[in-house]
Structures are given as C-alpha cells and as structure tokens.
Design an enzyme around this catalytic site. Structure first.
Site, PDB file in Angstrom:
ATOM      1  N   GLY A  89      40.942  33.100-102.259  1.00 15.75           N
ATOM      2  CA  GLY A  89      41.769  33.487-101.639  1.00 15.75           C
ATOM      3  C   GLY A  89      41.353  34.886-100.919  1.00 15.75           C
ATOM      4  CB  SER A 122      36.315  32.294-103.262  1.00 14.64           C
ATOM      5  OG  SER A 122      36.425  32.711-102.055  1.00 14.64           O
ATOM      6  CB  ALA A 123      38.732  36.089-103.893  1.00 19.00           C
ATOM      7  CG  HIS A 159      33.084  31.409 -98.958  1.00 20.20           C
ATOM      8  ND1 HIS A 159      33.297  29.860 -99.229  1.00 20.20           N
ATOM      9  CD2 HIS A 159      33.669  32.370 -99.740  1.00 20.20           C
ATOM     10  CE1 HIS A 159      34.416  30.047 -99.902  1.00 20.20           C
ATOM     11  NE2 HIS A 159      34.584  31.242-100.234  1.00 20.20           N
ATOM     12  CD  GLU A 195      31.213  27.207 -98.584  1.00 24.00           C
ATOM     13  OE1 GLU A 195      32.024  26.531 -98.282  1.00 24.00           O
ATOM     14  OE2 GLU A 195      31.335  28.231 -99.354  1.00 24.00           O
TER      15      GLU A 195
END
Length: 241
Positions: A89, A122-123, A159, A195
C-alpha cells in the site's frame, strides 16, 4: 542472529491473483510450525477489506490470520505473534502508523531476538529495511522519521522498473532516482526488486528467489544485474550508514 525474512517485491503479478506468484515460497517460509500469522494492514485505508483479502489467501494455504487493527493492544499482539506479515500500500501511511502505535521496536525485537518469521510485500518490504527513502510512494502523510524497522542494513526498491527506450516520458528513470539518492553522503546499498522477485533472509544468509533478476545499486559504483538464486549474504554485513 535468528531473523527469518521473506521480502516480496509485489503482492500481485500480472495474470495472477493476490500472492499467487509466491504462495509456494510462503508455505516453505512459514512451514507447519506457524499456525497463526499477525497481519498488519496499515498501508491501506480500508483495513477491514484488506484483512479479508489476506485471510482468504492465507486460509487457502493453511494459516489463520489475526489482523492487528482488530486488537485493542497492537503491541501485545506483536508480542504474542507466531509470524508477522505486513502488506503493501502506501509506505508513508504504513510507517507513520507503526510509529503511532509504538510498534517498530517490538517488531524488530521479536524478529531479531525471538526469530519470529517476518514477511513483507511491497510497502511491507520497504519498512523492513534501513529506511523508506527509496520507496516509490507519495508522502501522503508524514511519519516522524524515514528510518524504518531495520531488519536488514540496506534499502530495497520494490516494483523496480527498467527504462523503456520506446517510452516518450522524459521524467527520471528509477535508476536515475536511486542515483540521486546515492549522491547524498552515507547512503546505504539499494536492492531493486523487479516484479516477481523476493529476498529470503535466514540468519546471516540472503538469497534472491522468484522469476526475475534484481538490480543492485552501490554508491559510487555502476549498478549490477543478479539472477534468481544469487547469494546476497554480503549485503547483511553492510553498515546502515
């Protein structure tokens, strides 16, 4: 050191569902000893919806999810956790909430000292590192510091995107932005995870997993490409500064 980390670049890979591309690694990582995983959904505004998504996926893999936002005592929830998963997020929103709830020190202690397995996506991967200086996210809120949990002494850029020669966009490439970061003194190594890639850390051993290469950025040196299976253990001996 007891730390065990699974640091994933992205939650969803094109053509698949939530965490589908790394579900085998998730099961190998948490194993059969962990039954319940503490999910931290602070990176998204809709925490209930996020927890529902995580629950559905992890239940299909044989794990029960407890979402920290449903516990009246988040610090105690971390103290009791068998495993921790922090989802993706907005990294600034996530880190600010971790500070607001006084969770950084407790998460670090549980992972480093107690060996509680930590998964980030991710985050959630961003906040596991030295700082969030190399996140791609917009600073929609302001954490008191950009210093993160520090489970590893370097930064990760999830990413990671390569420059597209056919794209007419004239803004900086991801590589140029990381180079700008490294123009500042005492900045740590940055690992660009494309990715489909992830980093597995077991004690003082780190290995690149997944289906794509990673790009490594060291201050004052040209970037280098690394295949899945690369031993990145040397990164764990770097200083945070």
């Amino acid at each position: 050191m007891k730390r065990r980390l699974l640091l994933v670049s992205n939650s969803t890979l094109y053509g698949g569902g939530y965490l589908d591309h790394c579900q085998q690694q998730i099961q190998e990582f948490f194993g059969e000893q962990v039954k319940r995983i503490l999910f931290i959904p602070y990176a998204l505004h809709d925490r209930d919806g996020y927890a529902k998504t995580a629950r559905q996926k992890f239940q299909s893999l044989g794990y029960h999810i407890d979402s920290i936002h449903e516990d009246p005592d988040p610090v105690d929830a971390v103290r009791k956790a068998q495993g921790i998963f922090i989802g993706g997020g907005n990294t600034f929103r996530l880190l600010k909430t971790l500070y607001d709830q006084n969770l950084l020190v407790e998460i670090r202690r549980r992972v480093i000292e107690d060996g509680v397995p930590y998964m980030g996506s991710s985050a959630g991967t961003n906040v596991s590192t030295a700082s969030i200086n190399t996140t791609n996210d917009m600073p929609i809120v302001y954490p008191p510091s950009l210093k993160a949990i520090g489970l590893v002494p370097f930064n990760i850029n999830p990413h990671y995107l390569d420059a597209d020669a056919n794209n007419r966009h004239m803004g900086e490439t991801r590589e140029q932005r990381i180079a700008q970061y490294h123009e500042e003194p005492d900045t740590p190594i940055v690992l660009g995870l494309r990715e489909g890639s992830m980093l597995l850390v077991e004690g003082n051993k780190a290995t690149l997993l997944g289906t794509t290469k990673a790009r490594l950025f060291v201050r004052r040196k040209p970037p280098t490409e690394h295949e899945p299976g690369t031993d990145f253990s040397f990164l764990l001996t770097q200083s945070c500064h």
